[in-house]
Design a protein around this motif. Sequence first.
Motif: not given
Length: 453
Positions: A1-4, A292-293, A300-301, A424-425
């Motif tokens: 989905m992210k790549q799309l 995904d995000g 990251n955390y 958004q995240r």
Amino acid sequence: MKQLLLKIRFILTHSPVRFNLFLIGLLAWLTYRYVYPVDASNDSDHNSYQSLLVLLVRIAGLLALILIGLSLLTTILAYIRYRILNRSGRASFKLDLQTGDMQDAALHIHPTLQYDWRPFLGFISGRLRIDRYGLSKSFVLASVLRRSHSLRAQQFSGTSDLYFRDIKAYQVTGATLYFEDMFRLIRLYMPQPLQGEFYHPPQANRINAAEVLPQAQQEMDVRIEQMRKVEGEYLNYKQFEYGDDVRRIVWKIYGRNRELVVRNPEIRNPYASECYFYASFYNHIGGLLLDDGLADEMLNYYKQAVWSLYMQLQQNDGLMIHYVSEQNVKADRTDRPEAEQVQHRITQAVWQQETTLLHYADPQKGSIFCIHSLSDYHEVKQLLEKLSDDQYVHMVSLSEGFDHFSFSWLKRVFMKHPQPETEQRHTAWMISPQRKAILKNEAALKQLLKQYR
């Protein structure tokens, strides 16, 4: 989905037609209908003020049409001319993108364009192409270097700071130049070859970590300034033997089972002690999408927490911390300090579902074990059963990484509004179907750790 989504964004970004062109077209059509109405009556019905207004609108419209036409024409000509000169090698784009880290969460770049013509009152901008369909923020080539004794330009350049959110290694697969007019009606793109990589490393934060003791000491070749107390032999206690100091007899044990037991003496060791640090990136929550995000924000955390713990342990002069990498990542330069190499290995780590915690962590060798909210409860329990009291398990609650995203309406009014991607995240976390499962697993792991501490 992210790549799309990245692919769709990539296609829209390279579209030559901008949204401003539709707005200008709508404004021109409304102006035309006002100046030349369909149900226009005789000129005698119009007063002098309206006739004057119509005349001024026509003049302004004609000037705007000339200016827009000139801007579009010079943009198209500058683009075509650059393509021709670029193919023949007489015009080129250069960007020195050396392998290195970002500073202050920003990548400092200085692109240059060997070209002598840009659109009339327009500009030339560019973007870095990251991986396959990723794009950086745009940078503008605004500075002009002119030829000596001439007003003609020799090259265009710019200095920009590009910010990237995710902590990882970025592969630059190319660059794109954009020729835009002054009204941003069209944007003609020209791909440019460019190869490179850079890292967005984690930054250390202050955390609370328990004191750890070494479980293995392979070599005695690094001396420390102050001698460090270490345990004698392998056990804290031993049976009383002839010659032992009677002051070390543990009378409490003698009172319970009538056995004479003495404490092992402490030994002053002038050599540094080795501690092995394990940080698992195994994801047990199978429903969580790894690309995904939401997963990126958790990653990251977690990387920030692992690096912060590592740096805090490094401040102990009596310990040598060895980070055991879980994943096969791209090797870093061997001339770098060990701490920087560890930082790069943590930067390149990703969530994975292949190497479990028990297959990765060695309870006989390790002193520090770092787990997270996505770790398997049963494997953590088995690991804790194999550890002793002087081994430390650090739990990273990934849900806490979204606490600083909470913005009430009062904060939105009087404070700076969060970045769109940040919001958004946070929204994705609040509505995520995996949120309940993650919080449940996180609470179970916390309760499990309390039982073994």
